[in-house]
Design an enzyme around this catalytic site. Structure first.
Site, PDB file in Angstrom:
ATOM      1  N   ARG A   1       2.979  -5.357  17.018  1.00 32.37           N
ATOM      2  CA  ARG A   1       1.577  -4.915  16.908  1.00 32.37           C
ATOM      3  C   ARG A   1       0.659  -6.065  17.342  1.00 32.37           C
ATOM      4  O   ARG A   1      -0.376  -5.849  17.961  1.00 32.37           O
ATOM      5  CB  ARG A   1       1.278  -4.461  15.476  1.00 32.37           C
ATOM      6  CG  ARG A   1       2.177  -3.309  15.002  1.00 32.37           C
ATOM      7  CD  ARG A   1       1.998  -3.009  13.527  1.00 32.37           C
ATOM      8  NE  ARG A   1       2.415  -4.115  12.675  1.00 32.37           N
ATOM      9  CZ  ARG A   1       2.270  -4.137  11.353  1.00 32.37           C
ATOM     10  NH1 ARG A   1       1.695  -3.109  10.729  1.00 32.37           N
ATOM     11  NH2 ARG A   1       2.685  -5.169  10.638  1.00 32.37           N
TER      12      ARG A   1
ATOM     13  N   SER B   1       0.830  -1.221   0.000  1.00 25.98           N
ATOM     14  CA  SER B   1       0.000   0.000   0.000  1.00 25.98           C
ATOM     15  C   SER B   1       0.858   1.262   0.000  1.00 25.98           C
ATOM     16  O   SER B   1       0.556   2.234  -0.718  1.00 25.98           O
ATOM     17  CB  SER B   1      -0.977   0.005   1.175  1.00 25.98           C
ATOM     18  OG  SER B   1      -0.363  -0.403   2.370  1.00 25.98           O
TER      19      SER B   1
ATOM     20  N   HIS C   1       5.929 -12.885   7.346  1.00 25.76           N
ATOM     21  CA  HIS C   1       6.117 -11.473   6.972  1.00 25.76           C
ATOM     22  C   HIS C   1       7.288 -11.335   6.018  1.00 25.76           C
ATOM     23  O   HIS C   1       8.247 -12.107   6.088  1.00 25.76           O
ATOM     24  CB  HIS C   1       6.363 -10.596   8.209  1.00 25.76           C
ATOM     25  CG  HIS C   1       6.051  -9.166   7.966  1.00 25.76           C
ATOM     26  ND1 HIS C   1       6.967  -8.294   7.437  1.00 25.76           N
ATOM     27  CD2 HIS C   1       4.902  -8.469   8.126  1.00 25.76           C
ATOM     28  CE1 HIS C   1       6.388  -7.103   7.306  1.00 25.76           C
ATOM     29  NE2 HIS C   1       5.137  -7.182   7.713  1.00 25.76           N
TER      30      HIS C   1
HETATM   31  N1  NMX Z   1       1.390 -19.893   5.384  1.00 25.74           N
HETATM   32  C1  NMX Z   1       1.802 -20.707   4.388  1.00 25.74           C
HETATM   33  N2  NMX Z   1       2.826 -20.437   3.579  1.00 25.74           N
HETATM   34  C2  NMX Z   1       3.526 -19.320   3.830  1.00 25.74           C
HETATM   35  C3  NMX Z   1       3.202 -18.453   4.876  1.00 25.74           C
HETATM   36  C4  NMX Z   1       2.074 -18.763   5.667  1.00 25.74           C
HETATM   37  N3  NMX Z   1       1.644 -17.987   6.643  1.00 25.74           N
HETATM   38  N4  NMX Z   1       4.076 -17.419   4.872  1.00 25.74           N
HETATM   39  C5  NMX Z   1       4.928 -17.646   3.839  1.00 25.74           C
HETATM   40  N5  NMX Z   1       4.587 -18.765   3.204  1.00 25.74           N
HETATM   41  C6  NMX Z   1       5.177 -19.324   1.990  1.00 25.74           C
HETATM   42  C7  NMX Z   1       5.001 -18.348   0.850  1.00 25.74           C
HETATM   43  O1  NMX Z   1       3.677 -18.439   0.291  1.00 25.74           O
HETATM   44  C8  NMX Z   1       6.114 -18.752  -0.091  1.00 25.74           C
HETATM   45  O2  NMX Z   1       5.676 -19.923  -0.768  1.00 25.74           O
HETATM   46  P1  NMX Z   1       5.972 -20.106  -2.359  1.00 25.74           P
HETATM   47  O3  NMX Z   1       7.459 -19.946  -2.486  1.00 25.74           O
HETATM   48  O4  NMX Z   1       5.482 -21.463  -2.653  1.00 25.74           O
HETATM   49  O5  NMX Z   1       5.213 -19.014  -3.032  1.00 25.74           O
HETATM   50  C9  NMX Z   1       7.213 -19.168   0.883  1.00 25.74           C
HETATM   51  O6  NMX Z   1       6.564 -19.467   2.135  1.00 25.74           O
HETATM   52  C10 NMX Z   1       8.268 -18.120   1.128  1.00 25.74           C
HETATM   53  O7  NMX Z   1       7.630 -16.953   1.577  1.00 25.74           O
HETATM   54  P2  NMX Z   1       8.370 -15.932   2.549  1.00 25.74           P
HETATM   55  O8  NMX Z   1       9.626 -15.498   1.875  1.00 25.74           O
HETATM   56  O9  NMX Z   1       8.485 -16.504   3.914  1.00 25.74           O
HETATM   57  O10 NMX Z   1       7.302 -14.755   2.642  1.00 25.74           O
HETATM   58  P3  NMX Z   1       7.040 -13.575   1.597  1.00 25.74           P
HETATM   59  O11 NMX Z   1       7.912 -12.428   1.977  1.00 25.74           O
HETATM   60  O12 NMX Z   1       7.079 -14.020   0.199  1.00 25.74           O
HETATM   61  O13 NMX Z   1       5.518 -13.227   1.936  1.00 25.74           O
HETATM   62  C11 NMX Z   1       3.617 -12.845   3.287  1.00 25.74           C
HETATM   63  C12 NMX Z   1       5.116 -12.573   3.101  1.00 25.74           C
HETATM   64  C13 NMX Z   1       3.122 -12.002   4.454  1.00 25.74           C
HETATM   65  C14 NMX Z   1       2.870 -12.451   2.020  1.00 25.74           C
HETATM   66  C15 NMX Z   1       3.438 -14.364   3.612  1.00 25.74           C
HETATM   67  O14 NMX Z   1       4.071 -14.681   4.815  1.00 25.74           O
HETATM   68  C16 NMX Z   1       1.963 -14.762   3.686  1.00 25.74           C
HETATM   69  O15 NMX Z   1       1.348 -15.031   2.652  1.00 25.74           O
HETATM   70  N6  NMX Z   1       1.364 -14.785   4.932  1.00 25.74           N
HETATM   71  C17 NMX Z   1      -0.044 -15.066   5.071  1.00 25.74           C
HETATM   72  C18 NMX Z   1      -0.859 -13.864   4.669  1.00 25.74           C
HETATM   73  C19 NMX Z   1      -0.726 -12.725   5.649  1.00 25.74           C
HETATM   74  O16 NMX Z   1      -0.814 -12.902   6.855  1.00 25.74           O
HETATM   75  N7  NMX Z   1      -0.531 -11.502   5.124  1.00 25.74           N
HETATM   76  C20 NMX Z   1      -0.543 -10.318   5.967  1.00 25.74           C
HETATM   77  C21 NMX Z   1       0.789  -9.575   6.021  1.00 25.74           C
HETATM   78  C22 NMX Z   1       0.664  -8.400   6.936  1.00 25.74           C
HETATM   79  N8  NMX Z   1      -0.176  -7.354   6.364  1.00 25.74           N
HETATM   80  O17 NMX Z   1      -1.070  -6.904   7.025  1.00 25.74           O
HETATM   81  O18 NMX Z   1       0.017  -6.925   5.241  1.00 25.74           O
HETATM   82  C1  MLT Z   2       1.978  -3.770   6.792  1.00 25.26           C
HETATM   83  O1  MLT Z   2       1.611  -3.323   7.893  1.00 25.26           O
HETATM   84  O2  MLT Z   2       1.996  -3.069   5.768  1.00 25.26           O
HETATM   85  C2  MLT Z   2       2.271  -5.221   6.697  1.00 25.26           C
HETATM   86  O3  MLT Z   2       2.831  -5.720   7.866  1.00 25.26           O
HETATM   87  C3  MLT Z   2       2.975  -5.633   5.437  1.00 25.26           C
HETATM   88  C4  MLT Z   2       4.388  -5.197   5.236  1.00 25.26           C
HETATM   89  O4  MLT Z   2       4.963  -4.422   5.981  1.00 25.26           O
HETATM   90  O5  MLT Z   2       4.975  -5.701   4.255  1.00 25.26           O
END
Ligand code: NMX
Ligand code: MLT
Length: 429
Positions: free
Chosen positions: A318, A233, A309
């Site tokens: 948080r 965002s 994350h």
């Molecule tokens: N559950 C399952 N798989 C996960 C999760 C999770 N909570 N977190 C990471 N992975 C997977 C991810 O999908 C990726 O798989 P692939 O290579 O097959 O695509 C692999 O682990 C490596 O990912 P990371 O490098 O650990 O994480 P990345 O930086 O790419 O993504 C998020 C960060 C936040 C997108 C990821 O952890 C996620 O999808 N979490 C669940 C959704 C979530 O809670 N998002 C909210 C973030 C905070 N916000 O408010 O924005």
């Molecule tokens: C946020 O507050 O924007 C989330 O934790 C996602 C991020 O920092 O990448």
């Protein structure tokens, strides 16, 4: 001039000089490198942009203008807005002045409601919220003054105007979306005797006899306000704003990114997951049941929402702040108890999946359970709350960027052919 304007007029020249001198003295110095992996990996860890409103060290979590978010949990959102914009917390007269300014700017025009009322009844609340912001673009002071030939040095003043007007109106827009989308009855008017967060709660119209929901909302609005510059965002808002699209265009664009399930929408997904757990196990599951359910989610190819994350490598502070709130006000609520049990179980499960870099809860893991407790059961609305708060951070970043004369964002992309050739040549050398 308001105090916030005076403060920025006082500070901006020194901020500009600092950047000018840095660029002059250290311009060509290398501070980050890019690997092939990073090119294909969402630029994770590449240090290629600046954000001075906040910073997120992986081992500490959110720090707003030098102050760890834990220390800001008792503050009200207006104080955070002032802090984000100026780098200082306001004293009592400055806070009063900002609140008076926001009150004077409040009041959502009727045409916004007409547009929202014309939208299909099943529109997602985030789509309604973002549409309302975009529709108000016609009121942009920045666009008007730009068309009149405004000088670059004062872009920030016009951006600040747009920022404060939007911040003043967003709670009313968001509460209006809630009441319209979920058929809660007529809109509840703005009450300028209340603070920004308290007023938002009053306009939502949910019962709050002890004032706890308002306390939660203030905390919620503080905790989500900013998370440095590279999240979807913030980065989107920054990129769109860098084309000198005004703050209405930029904010609406950024919040469209917040509406993705890997970003802000994870809070609705998370509560959905927790309620699924409750239904499946008819209450709070045992540790074993929860472990199995987490594996079931992972094995079906889905993410466990609220965990992981891109930057953090610890439990998000948080999340800790929300958990502390839950422990204080609703320790016996089964939905909160499930959230707490998930925290006991899921990190150990995720640690066993090698590719997951951060097994810990992020901000979205616990907030929904608290909102649910106070009767806000429509979880597809939760991202709108996140958006009202995040607007403060990304709009502050726009004001600062216009004040610093930041140029249009335009990184160089490369082709896979180029990467292949360059990587192979670097190995030969
Ligand atoms: N559950 C399952 N798989 C996960 C999760 C999770 N909570 N977190 C990471 N992975 C997977 C991810 O999908 C990726 O798989 P692939 O290579 O097959 O695509 C692999 O682990 C490596 O990912 P990371 O490098 O650990 O994480 P990345 O930086 O790419 O993504 C998020 C960060 C936040 C997108 C990821 O952890 C996620 O999808 N979490 C669940 C959704 C979530 O809670 N998002 C909210 C973030 C905070 N916000 O408010 O924005
Ligand atoms: C946020 O507050 O924007 C989330 O934790 C996602 C991020 O920092 O990448």
């Amino acid at each position: 001039m308001t105090r916030i304007q005076e403060k920025l007029v006082e500070k901006i020249p020194a901020w500009r000089d600092r950047i000018k001198n840095l660029a002059k003295e250290y311009g060509p110095k290398v501070i980050s490198e890019v690997t092939v992996e990073q090119c294909y990996g969402g630029m994770r860890g590449v240090k290629g942009m600046v954000c001075d409103t906040s910073d997120v060290p992986p081992d500490k979590g959110l720090i707003i203008r030098g102050i760890p978010v834990q220390q800001l949990a008792g503050r009200i959102p207006e104080e955070i807005l002032y802090l984000l914009l100026t780098g200082e917390l306001p004293d009592a007269p400055a806070l009063k002045d900002l609140q008076a300014d926001l009150n004077a700017r409040a009041g959502v025009p009727q045409y916004v409601w007409s547009v929202l009322e014309a939208m299909p009844a099943d529109s997602h609340p985030m789509c309604m919220f973002d549409t309302a912001i975009l529709v108000m673009e016609r009121e942009s002071v920045f666009r008007k003054r730009y068309d009149e030939g405004m000088k670059k040095e004062v872009y920030w003043e016009a951006a600040l105007e747009d920022t404060l007007t939007m911040v003043a109106r967003l709670p009313e827009v968001a509460a209006g979306v809630y009441r319209l989308r979920y058929k809660k009855g007529p809109r509840i008017p703005n009450n300028n005797k209340l603070d920004w967060g308290g007023n938002y709660v009053a306009m939502l119209g949910l019962p709050d006899p002890k004032g706890e929901f308002a306390e939660l909302m203030r905390l919620y609005l503080v905790l989500h306000s900013d998370h440095e510059g590279g999240n979807v965002s913030a980065f989107t808002t920054h990129t769109v704003g860098s084309a000198l699209s005004d703050a209405y265009y930029a904010l609406s664009a950024g919040l469209n990114g917040l509406a993705g399930p890997l970003h802000g929408l994870a809070n609705q997904e998370c509560l959905k997951w927790v309620l699924m757990v409750r239904e499946k196990f008819a209450g709070v599951p045992t540790h074993e049941q929860l472990k199995d359910f987490a594996w079931e989610t992972l094995n079906s190819g889905r993410v466990v929402p609220g965990y992981g994350h891109a930057v953090l490598r610890i439990t998000d502070p948080r999340f800790d702040a929300f958990r502390a709130f839950g422990k204080k006000y609703m320790p016996d609520d089964p939905v909160f108890q499930i959230v707490d049990r998930v925290f006991e179980i899921v990190p150990d499960v995720l640690k066993q999946v090698q590719k997951i870099k951060d097994p810990w809860p992020n901000v979205d893991a616990g907030s929904g359970a608290l909102l649910y407790h106070y009767g806000m059961t429509e979880f597809d609305y939760y991202t709108v709350l996140f958006a009202v708060s995040r607007a403060m951070g990304v709009l502050s970043q726009i004001v600062i960027n216009r004040a610093m004369g930041s140029p249009i964002v335009r990184p160089k992309s490369v082709t896979t052919d180029w990467i292949e050739k360059t990587a192979r040549e670097s190995v030969k050398v």
